[in-house]
Design an enzyme around this catalytic site. Sequence first.
Site, PDB file in Angstrom:
ATOM      1  N   LYS A 132      -3.407  -4.907  -0.215  1.00  0.00           N
ATOM      2  CA  LYS A 132      -2.625  -6.141  -0.054  1.00  0.00           C
ATOM      3  C   LYS A 132      -2.899  -6.767   1.314  1.00  0.00           C
ATOM      4  CE  LYS A 132       0.858  -4.568  -3.292  1.00  0.00           C
ATOM      5  NZ  LYS A 132       2.229  -4.187  -3.635  1.00  0.00           N
ATOM      6  N   GLN A 151       7.349  -1.595  -0.594  1.00  0.00           N
ATOM      7  CA  GLN A 151       6.513  -0.878  -1.567  1.00  0.00           C
ATOM      8  C   GLN A 151       7.307   0.256  -2.198  1.00  0.00           C
ATOM      9  OE1 GLN A 151       3.474  -1.939  -2.390  1.00  0.00           O
ATOM     10  NE2 GLN A 151       2.878  -0.270  -3.741  1.00  0.00           N
ATOM     11  N   ASP A 185       8.069 -10.066  -4.716  1.00  0.00           N
ATOM     12  CA  ASP A 185       7.854  -9.101  -5.808  1.00  0.00           C
ATOM     13  C   ASP A 185       8.637  -9.509  -7.053  1.00  0.00           C
ATOM     14  OD1 ASP A 185       6.091  -6.972  -5.394  1.00  0.00           O
ATOM     15  OD2 ASP A 185       7.514  -5.848  -4.159  1.00  0.00           O
TER      16      ASP A 185
HETATM   17  N1  L34 Z   1       7.279  -3.184  -4.298  1.00  0.00           N
HETATM   18  N2  L34 Z   1       5.921  -1.624  -5.324  1.00  0.00           N
HETATM   19  C1  L34 Z   1       6.214  -2.914  -5.062  1.00  0.00           C
HETATM   20  N3  L34 Z   1       5.467  -3.940  -5.535  1.00  0.00           N
HETATM   21  C2  L34 Z   1       4.374  -3.681  -6.305  1.00  0.00           C
HETATM   22  O1  L34 Z   1       3.674  -4.691  -6.832  1.00  0.00           O
HETATM   23  C3  L34 Z   1       4.023  -2.352  -6.568  1.00  0.00           C
HETATM   24  N4  L34 Z   1       2.883  -2.010  -7.267  1.00  0.00           N
HETATM   25  C4  L34 Z   1       2.920  -0.853  -8.159  1.00  0.00           C
HETATM   26  C5  L34 Z   1       3.475   0.325  -7.332  1.00  0.00           C
HETATM   27  N5  L34 Z   1       4.566  -0.035  -6.449  1.00  0.00           N
HETATM   28  C6  L34 Z   1       4.840  -1.326  -6.081  1.00  0.00           C
HETATM   29  C7  L34 Z   1       1.629  -2.194  -6.796  1.00  0.00           C
HETATM   30  O2  L34 Z   1       1.367  -2.865  -5.813  1.00  0.00           O
HETATM   31  C8  L34 Z   1       1.449  -0.690  -8.517  1.00  0.00           C
HETATM   32  N6  L34 Z   1       0.727  -1.533  -7.567  1.00  0.00           N
HETATM   33  C9  L34 Z   1      -0.675  -1.583  -7.451  1.00  0.00           C
HETATM   34  C10 L34 Z   1      -1.322  -2.424  -6.555  1.00  0.00           C
HETATM   35  C11 L34 Z   1      -2.710  -2.437  -6.434  1.00  0.00           C
HETATM   36  C12 L34 Z   1      -3.471  -1.627  -7.206  1.00  0.00           C
HETATM   37  C13 L34 Z   1      -2.852  -0.788  -8.115  1.00  0.00           C
HETATM   38  C14 L34 Z   1      -1.471  -0.777  -8.226  1.00  0.00           C
HETATM   39  C15 L34 Z   1      -4.955  -1.621  -7.032  1.00  0.00           C
HETATM   40  O3  L34 Z   1      -5.462  -2.172  -6.084  1.00  0.00           O
HETATM   41  N7  L34 Z   1      -5.700  -0.959  -7.938  1.00  0.00           N
HETATM   42  C16 L34 Z   1      -7.148  -0.833  -7.873  1.00  0.00           C
HETATM   43  C17 L34 Z   1      -7.566   0.575  -7.510  1.00  0.00           C
HETATM   44  C18 L34 Z   1      -6.876   1.161  -6.354  1.00  0.00           C
HETATM   45  C19 L34 Z   1      -7.281   2.581  -6.061  1.00  0.00           C
HETATM   46  O4  L34 Z   1      -8.456   2.785  -5.704  1.00  0.00           O
HETATM   47  O5  L34 Z   1      -6.438   3.497  -6.189  1.00  0.00           O
HETATM   48  C20 L34 Z   1      -7.707  -1.120  -9.268  1.00  0.00           C
HETATM   49  O6  L34 Z   1      -8.863  -1.517  -9.347  1.00  0.00           O
HETATM   50  O7  L34 Z   1      -6.978  -0.897 -10.253  1.00  0.00           O
END
Ligand code: L34
Length: 291
Positions: free
Chosen positions: A52, A96, A119
């Site tokens: 982020k 988060q 959010d």
């Molecule tokens: N307050 N908590 C709050 N807001 C959110 O919107 C979230 N979420 C979820 C968990 N807790 C939270 C996220 O940000 C899940 N989440 C989230 C954000 C980004 C990614 C996955 C979940 C992400 O960047 N995924 C990448 C891979 C990341 C890695 O290498 O682990 C992808 O390509 O899926």
Amino acid sequence: MVLIDGKKISLELQSEIALEVKDIIAKGKKQPHLAAILVGDDPASQTYVNNKVKACQNVGFKSTLIRFETTVSEQKLLSKIDELNNDDDVDGYIVQLPLPKNISEQKIIEAIKPSKDVDGFHPVNVGRLVLNLPTYVSATPFGIVQLLERYNIPTDGKHCVVIGRSHIVGSPMSILMAKNTKLANCTVTLCHSHTKNLKEHTLNADIIIAAIGKPNFVTADMVKEGAVIIDVGINRVNDASLAKGFKLVGDVKFDEVSKKSSYITPVPGGVGPMTIASLLKNTLIAAKKEF
Ligand code: L34
């Protein structure tokens, strides 16, 4: 089968946001500013929050990361929230999740000023979503709707099965898909851990949105030929053969389900990057004070 490229669409959205930021700055207005509170050192949460922060740099937002030890008191968190609520430079912020067990997530979320709750988790914003009022749609469901839109996937009159009823994904997702809007208008079935004969529901689905947090849960025998598959799961599964010691696996058994699907999102590179892009979009809305 079309592989839905969430990473690519996320970067496209970020370029669009970056243009708007340039415009805002050119007009002499202040740089949009997103703050994030991260409690503890959970590796997955750190990765997500880092992504982020990086994305903020990408689009020209100011970002502030506020970190606390796992042992932080609820009172201390609440006073930081109060500070952010009253800081005119901060347009929006997130806390988060998950938080340590001794802290009430609900209490924390309710302390966030709804106009800064990018959010979309505050009860006021969830209520506004239900009532079709302008609001921040929480990032993951918002990202999924934008993926469907960018790939021109028809939703009108389709049967959408959402698996999982979390506050973050399943519940707002089901509300969004059932709305009478251009991007939705589905008949929605919300399935969860107490659903009987889950397969009977999923086999009837034109669109399946899997958000249960169980690796490889949705298998080919549960899926109708030609269905659209959106995989929200990002499960870390141990894999000693990899340097980092784990691999990311979705809620969908990709190899077999992809063969039956018309469209499918991969993990990683599907829904995850869209969550990030949507958070930026909500922050831009906050900065522009659109409602
Ligand atoms: N307050 N908590 C709050 N807001 C959110 O919107 C979230 N979420 C979820 C968990 N807790 C939270 C996220 O940000 C899940 N989440 C989230 C954000 C980004 C990614 C996955 C979940 C992400 O960047 N995924 C990448 C891979 C990341 C890695 O290498 O682990 C992808 O390509 O899926």
